[in-house]
Scaffold this active site. Structure first.
Site, PDB file in Angstrom:
ATOM      1  N   GLY A  13       7.516 -34.774  14.729  1.00 34.14           N
ATOM      2  CA  GLY A  13       7.694 -35.149  15.846  1.00 34.14           C
ATOM      3  C   GLY A  13       7.347 -33.925  17.060  1.00 34.14           C
ATOM      4  CB  ALA A  14       6.010 -30.898  15.618  1.00 34.24           C
ATOM      5  CB  THR A  15       3.111 -33.299  20.109  1.00 28.73           C
ATOM      6  OG1 THR A  15       3.521 -34.214  19.985  1.00 28.73           O
ATOM      7  CG2 THR A  15       1.905 -33.334  18.579  1.00 28.73           C
ATOM      8  N   GLY A  17       9.341 -32.253  23.332  1.00 31.28           N
ATOM      9  CA  GLY A  17      10.875 -31.779  22.859  1.00 31.28           C
ATOM     10  C   GLY A  17      11.118 -30.372  22.301  1.00 31.28           C
ATOM     11  N   GLY A  19      10.470 -30.195  18.534  1.00 31.41           N
ATOM     12  CA  GLY A  19      10.276 -30.055  17.764  1.00 31.41           C
ATOM     13  C   GLY A  19       8.959 -29.121  18.434  1.00 31.41           C
ATOM     14  CB  SER A 142      22.248 -38.456  18.121  1.00 34.93           C
ATOM     15  OG  SER A 142      22.664 -38.827  19.029  1.00 34.93           O
ATOM     16  CE1 TYR A 165      17.962 -42.263  20.006  1.00 33.26           C
ATOM     17  CE2 TYR A 165      20.562 -41.484  20.331  1.00 33.26           C
ATOM     18  CZ  TYR A 165      19.488 -41.787  20.376  1.00 33.26           C
ATOM     19  OH  TYR A 165      19.324 -39.745  19.808  1.00 33.26           O
TER      20      TYR A 165
END
Length: 280
Positions: A13-15, A17, A19, A142, A165
């Site tokens: 999830g690096a693209t 926020g 990450g 979280s 979630y």
């Protein structure tokens, strides 16, 4: 401790926020990065941006959609070919959804993206991490946590975005505790982090008013990746910058055993055993 400039770090999830922010910080430190996302265009843009801003050319991008277990299986196989893995940052995930959706595998989407795919990737990469030890896994969880109803994990009896979630994030923490125990003595530490509350990311701003900065969350995540303390501390949940107590179900060994069995059954991927990870 091995300097970050000599380490290989995987960030899922690096693209976007958190990450993406972590990728910027580590690239500037000269770390070899393997960055994951589900958009080829965003991945190419990120690599070009990091190279231009930091001069770091030790960057790679891996494409995979966490809503597909087949794609995560294939991703893990590719990542196992790396010379070494010093840190796996399990950051990919989704926020609170407004309507129920199913993955291509037929599972409640949030549970798959936020938990099941992380379970698969971590389990399949465990042998490579042990072979690279000292190494660490950092699960971005979280403070929002809710107990899992094992009679209706997919929430088909009554779907709620908040429950979807929060139970997936608790499942991540339960996985953290189990992996930490299973990998104890191998040189691999496993910890979970709530980086900050309501950062201004795309999974937050569609529903909530931001209350923390990306910088705060990135500082806390970078600490888990780089601080010498977490080279030896394992099996803890950290809220921002302090160890904290997770939801009570995370400490229920029977519940964790049920989750392990369910995860293996749904994904076809066995929870790693010490003998298997040492010999692989």
């Amino acid at each position: 401790m091995t300097p970050l400039s000599d380490q290989t770090v995987i960030i899922t999830g690096a693209t976007d926020g958190l990450g993406r922010a972590l990728a910027h910080r580590l690239a500037a430190l000269g770390t070899s990065l393997v960055l994951h996302g589900r958009s080829a265009e965003k991945g190419e843009e990120l690599i070009e941006e990091l190279e231009e801003l930091t001069g770091n050319d030790r960057l790679a991008y891996e494409l995979a959609d966490f809503s597909s277990l087949d794609e995560i299986d294939a991703l893990a196989l590719r990542l196992r070919e790396l010379d070494r893995i010093d840190v796996l940052v399990n950051n990919a995930g989704m926020g609170v959804e407004l309507a129920p959706r199913e993955s291509v595998d037929g599972f409640e989407l949030t549970f798959q993206v936020d938990y099941l795919s992380t379970y698969v990737l971590s389990s399949l990469l465990a042998p490579r991490l042990v072979g690279s030890a000292p190494a660490r896994i950092v699960n971005v969880a979280s403070a929002g946590q809710a107990p899992i109803d094992f009679d209706d994990v997919m929430l088909r009896g009554g779907w709620d975005g908040g429950q979807a979630y929060c139970q997936a994030k608790l499942a991540q923490i339960m996985l953290t505790f189990d992996l930490a125990e299973q990998l104890r003595g191998t040189g691999v530490t496993v910890n979970a982090l709530h980086p900050a509350s309501y950062m201004p990311t795309k999974i937050v701003t569609h529903l909530f008013t931001p209350a923390s900065t990306i910088e705060e969350g990135t500082d806390n995540l970078l600490r888990m990746v780089a601080d010498e303390r977490f080279a030896t501390t394992s099996g803890v949940y950290v809220n921002r910058d302090m160890e904290a107590r997770a939801h009570a179900q995370a400490y229920d060994e029977d519940a964790r055993a049920r989750l392990r069995a369910l995860s293996a059954d749904l994904t076809g991927v066995a929870f790693p055993t010490v003998g298997a990870v040492r010999s692989a």
